[in-house]
Design an enzyme around this catalytic site. Structure first.
Site, PDB file in Angstrom:
ATOM      1  N   SER A   7       0.866  -1.184   0.000  1.00 54.26           N
ATOM      2  CA  SER A   7       0.000   0.000   0.000  1.00 54.26           C
ATOM      3  C   SER A   7       0.901   1.232   0.000  1.00 54.26           C
ATOM      4  O   SER A   7       1.565   1.537   0.997  1.00 54.26           O
ATOM      5  CB  SER A   7      -0.878  -0.022   1.255  1.00 54.26           C
ATOM      6  OG  SER A   7      -1.633   1.158   1.330  1.00 54.26           O
ATOM      7  N   HIS A  32      -0.976  -1.096  -4.413  1.00 53.38           N
ATOM      8  CA  HIS A  32      -2.281  -0.606  -3.954  1.00 53.38           C
ATOM      9  C   HIS A  32      -2.143   0.890  -3.676  1.00 53.38           C
ATOM     10  O   HIS A  32      -1.258   1.313  -2.946  1.00 53.38           O
ATOM     11  CB  HIS A  32      -2.642  -1.371  -2.675  1.00 53.38           C
ATOM     12  CG  HIS A  32      -3.986  -1.064  -2.119  1.00 53.38           C
ATOM     13  ND1 HIS A  32      -5.140  -1.650  -2.593  1.00 53.38           N
ATOM     14  CD2 HIS A  32      -4.371  -0.236  -1.116  1.00 53.38           C
ATOM     15  CE1 HIS A  32      -6.174  -1.201  -1.901  1.00 53.38           C
ATOM     16  NE2 HIS A  32      -5.738  -0.339  -0.996  1.00 53.38           N
ATOM     17  N   ASP A  34      -4.170   4.193  -2.428  1.00 55.23           N
ATOM     18  CA  ASP A  34      -5.366   4.683  -1.730  1.00 55.23           C
ATOM     19  C   ASP A  34      -5.660   6.129  -2.102  1.00 55.23           C
ATOM     20  O   ASP A  34      -4.797   7.001  -1.984  1.00 55.23           O
ATOM     21  CB  ASP A  34      -5.150   4.592  -0.216  1.00 55.23           C
ATOM     22  CG  ASP A  34      -5.211   3.155   0.273  1.00 55.23           C
ATOM     23  OD1 ASP A  34      -6.173   2.452  -0.075  1.00 55.23           O
ATOM     24  OD2 ASP A  34      -4.292   2.741   0.996  1.00 55.23           O
ATOM     25  N   MET A  36      -8.346   9.196  -1.258  1.00 60.40           N
ATOM     26  CA  MET A  36      -9.363   9.639  -0.275  1.00 60.40           C
ATOM     27  C   MET A  36      -9.773  11.070  -0.573  1.00 60.40           C
ATOM     28  O   MET A  36      -8.976  11.847  -1.110  1.00 60.40           O
ATOM     29  CB  MET A  36      -8.787   9.556   1.138  1.00 60.40           C
ATOM     30  CG  MET A  36      -8.226   8.184   1.486  1.00 60.40           C
ATOM     31  SD  MET A  36      -7.648   8.101   3.186  1.00 60.40           S
ATOM     32  CE  MET A  36      -6.878   6.484   3.198  1.00 60.40           C
ATOM     33  N   HIS A  65      -7.627   2.192  -5.177  1.00 62.98           N
ATOM     34  CA  HIS A  65      -8.735   2.017  -4.224  1.00 62.98           C
ATOM     35  C   HIS A  65      -9.361   3.383  -3.969  1.00 62.98           C
ATOM     36  O   HIS A  65      -8.774   4.221  -3.289  1.00 62.98           O
ATOM     37  CB  HIS A  65      -8.150   1.398  -2.930  1.00 62.98           C
ATOM     38  CG  HIS A  65      -9.132   1.223  -1.823  1.00 62.98           C
ATOM     39  ND1 HIS A  65      -8.745   0.987  -0.527  1.00 62.98           N
ATOM     40  CD2 HIS A  65     -10.494   1.249  -1.804  1.00 62.98           C
ATOM     41  CE1 HIS A  65      -9.808   0.872   0.245  1.00 62.98           C
ATOM     42  NE2 HIS A  65     -10.881   1.037  -0.506  1.00 62.98           N
ATOM     43  N   MET A  67     -11.638   5.731  -2.228  1.00 66.85           N
ATOM     44  CA  MET A  67     -12.458   5.978  -1.034  1.00 66.85           C
ATOM     45  C   MET A  67     -13.009   7.388  -1.162  1.00 66.85           C
ATOM     46  O   MET A  67     -12.624   8.312  -0.421  1.00 66.85           O
ATOM     47  CB  MET A  67     -11.590   5.813   0.220  1.00 66.85           C
ATOM     48  CG  MET A  67     -11.271   4.363   0.526  1.00 66.85           C
ATOM     49  SD  MET A  67      -9.896   4.188   1.677  1.00 66.85           S
ATOM     50  CE  MET A  67      -8.555   4.255   0.517  1.00 66.85           C
ATOM     51  N   MET A 136     -12.777  -4.824   3.495  1.00 63.12           N
ATOM     52  CA  MET A 136     -12.064  -3.899   4.384  1.00 63.12           C
ATOM     53  C   MET A 136     -12.033  -4.538   5.771  1.00 63.12           C
ATOM     54  O   MET A 136     -13.085  -4.789   6.370  1.00 63.12           O
ATOM     55  CB  MET A 136     -12.768  -2.535   4.448  1.00 63.12           C
ATOM     56  CG  MET A 136     -12.710  -1.720   3.178  1.00 63.12           C
ATOM     57  SD  MET A 136     -11.041  -1.425   2.529  1.00 63.12           S
ATOM     58  CE  MET A 136     -10.221  -0.631   3.917  1.00 63.12           C
ATOM     59  N   PHE A 142      -7.355   5.221   7.362  1.00 62.62           N
ATOM     60  CA  PHE A 142      -6.064   5.373   8.038  1.00 62.62           C
ATOM     61  C   PHE A 142      -5.288   4.055   8.066  1.00 62.62           C
ATOM     62  O   PHE A 142      -5.905   2.985   8.215  1.00 62.62           O
ATOM     63  CB  PHE A 142      -6.273   5.840   9.486  1.00 62.62           C
ATOM     64  CG  PHE A 142      -6.992   7.154   9.574  1.00 62.62           C
ATOM     65  CD1 PHE A 142      -6.289   8.354   9.478  1.00 62.62           C
ATOM     66  CD2 PHE A 142      -8.377   7.198   9.687  1.00 62.62           C
ATOM     67  CE1 PHE A 142      -6.962   9.566   9.517  1.00 62.62           C
ATOM     68  CE2 PHE A 142      -9.052   8.411   9.729  1.00 62.62           C
ATOM     69  CZ  PHE A 142      -8.346   9.601   9.646  1.00 62.62           C
ATOM     70  N   GLY A 144      -2.434   1.622   9.984  1.00 65.45           N
ATOM     71  CA  GLY A 144      -2.049   1.361  11.370  1.00 65.45           C
ATOM     72  C   GLY A 144      -3.190   1.085  12.335  1.00 65.45           C
ATOM     73  O   GLY A 144      -3.024   1.200  13.545  1.00 65.45           O
ATOM     74  N   ASP A 174      -7.792  -5.745   3.034  1.00 63.53           N
ATOM     75  CA  ASP A 174      -7.111  -4.449   3.184  1.00 63.53           C
ATOM     76  C   ASP A 174      -7.302  -3.926   4.604  1.00 63.53           C
ATOM     77  O   ASP A 174      -8.430  -3.652   5.021  1.00 63.53           O
ATOM     78  CB  ASP A 174      -7.719  -3.469   2.154  1.00 63.53           C
ATOM     79  CG  ASP A 174      -6.991  -2.132   2.106  1.00 63.53           C
ATOM     80  OD1 ASP A 174      -5.915  -2.004   2.722  1.00 63.53           O
ATOM     81  OD2 ASP A 174      -7.511  -1.214   1.444  1.00 63.53           O
ATOM     82  N   GLY A 175      -6.184  -3.790   5.322  1.00 65.75           N
ATOM     83  CA  GLY A 175      -6.219  -3.226   6.668  1.00 65.75           C
ATOM     84  C   GLY A 175      -5.599  -4.150   7.699  1.00 65.75           C
ATOM     85  O   GLY A 175      -6.124  -5.227   7.961  1.00 65.75           O
ATOM     86  N   GLY A 196       0.551  -2.991   4.308  1.00 66.67           N
ATOM     87  CA  GLY A 196       0.856  -1.633   4.758  1.00 66.67           C
ATOM     88  C   GLY A 196       1.876  -1.627   5.871  1.00 66.67           C
ATOM     89  O   GLY A 196       2.915  -2.295   5.785  1.00 66.67           O
TER      90      GLY A 196
HETATM   91  C1  DX5 Z   1      -6.881   1.876   4.856  1.00 67.95           C
HETATM   92  C2  DX5 Z   1      -6.111   1.676   3.574  1.00 67.95           C
HETATM   93  C3  DX5 Z   1      -5.048   0.602   3.622  1.00 67.95           C
HETATM   94  C4  DX5 Z   1      -3.969   0.843   4.608  1.00 67.95           C
HETATM   95  C5  DX5 Z   1      -3.253  -0.440   4.921  1.00 67.95           C
HETATM   96  O1  DX5 Z   1      -7.870   2.838   4.638  1.00 67.95           O
HETATM   97  O2  DX5 Z   1      -7.032   1.336   2.550  1.00 67.95           O
HETATM   98  O3  DX5 Z   1      -4.513   0.378   2.327  1.00 67.95           O
HETATM   99  O4  DX5 Z   1      -3.073   1.782   4.178  1.00 67.95           O
HETATM  100  O5  DX5 Z   1      -2.265  -0.202   5.877  1.00 67.95           O
HETATM  101  P1  DX5 Z   1      -2.167  -0.962   7.283  1.00 67.95           P
HETATM  102  O6  DX5 Z   1      -1.556  -2.296   7.038  1.00 67.95           O
HETATM  103  O7  DX5 Z   1      -1.306  -0.079   8.094  1.00 67.95           O
HETATM  104  O8  DX5 Z   1      -3.553  -1.100   7.854  1.00 67.95           O
HETATM  105 ZN    ZN Z   2      -6.788   0.557   0.512  1.00 72.13          ZN
END
Ligand code: DX5
Ligand code: ZN
Length: 224
Positions: A7, A32, A34, A36, A65, A67, A136, A142, A144, A174-175, A196
């Site tokens: 990610s 990947h 992200d 937002m 992705h 969002m 998800m 976010f 972490g 994812d997450g 991530g």
């Molecule tokens: C969350 C994101 C993920 C995230 C994954 O909204 O879509 O791609 O960055 O990172 P970790 O592994 O830190 O959850």
């Molecule tokens: Zn994502």
């Protein structure tokens, strides 16, 4: 066969080229990215210029992705930037079937992402126009965060539905995907793993080593 996708929002943003070169050496399967909008999720991250910059560095597939609210407004923009696959949130559009068609008609893969609270029933009538489903495993927005344990059952239920449907549709998770959560995701049928802060972007080792260590988890899982 499982696929690993770092990610990039978790990479070192001021050393992106260096990080991508390292991940290329580690032979990751996709990136990947992200996106937002500060509305669908309470955060901002990357955008189309970032996608096209990464496209200039690699031929590894770019998985975008979205969002964002009403993702249908920006599909063309991200395809022009170089997306090879785009996922949109079930919760973000009133015309999910239309958006998926829009993406697929441009010749790239279409994914549907579902928030932890969203039921899989909402996908019952769109499997024919879906290439992958993003489960998800945290609330989006976010990096972490902590994996939501009930998502293991959701992956399992989705796998059963897809198997019954009979068309190959990949399950992406994812997450908080890492050593603690990969075995459960693998056993329940996930195919694509977004990596991530929990697996790859850790300061205790190099990116190559972190990808290699992550692969070992899959080899172990397959033996169980
Ligand atoms: C969350 C994101 C993920 C995230 C994954 O909204 O879509 O791609 O960055 O990172 P970790 O592994 O830190 O959850
Ligand atoms: Zn994502």
């Amino acid at each position: 066969m499982y696929k690993l996708g770092p990610s990039l929002m978790c990479a070192d943003l001021v050393n992106m080229e260096r990080d991508i070169r390292a991940l290329e050496e580690a032979k990751v399967d996709f990136y990947h990215i992200d996106i937002m909008d500060g509305k669908f999720v309470p955060n901002f991250t990357l955008g189309p210029d970032f996608v096209s910059a990464v496209k200039g560095l690699t031929s590894t597939p770019l998985d975008v992705h979205l969002m964002i609210e009403e993702p249908e407004r920006y599909i063309d923009l991200f395809i022009e930037a170089g997306a090879d696959m785009i996922s949109v949130h079930q919760e973000s559009t009133k015309n999910l079937q239309r958006v998926l068609n829009l993406i697929r008609n441009k010749g790239i893969k279409a994914g549907v992402a579902v928030n932890p609270a969203t039921s899989l029933e909402f996908l019952d009538y769109i499997y024919d126009v879906t290439d992958y489903v993003v489960v998800m495993t945290v609330n989006p927005g976010f990096a972490g965060q902590k994996f939501i344990p009930s998502m293991y059952d959701k992956i399992k239920e989705l796998k059963e539905k897809i198997t019954a449907y009979g068309r190959p549709i990949e399950i992406q998770v994812d997450g908080n995907i890492g050593a603690e959560t990969i075995p459960g995701c693998l056993n329940n049928g996930a195919d694509m793993y977004v990596l991530g802060t929990s697996a790859v972007f850790r300061s205790d080792n190099t990116l190559q080593q972190n990808v290699a260590n992550t692969r070992k988890l899959f080899d172990k899982g397959a033996e169980v």
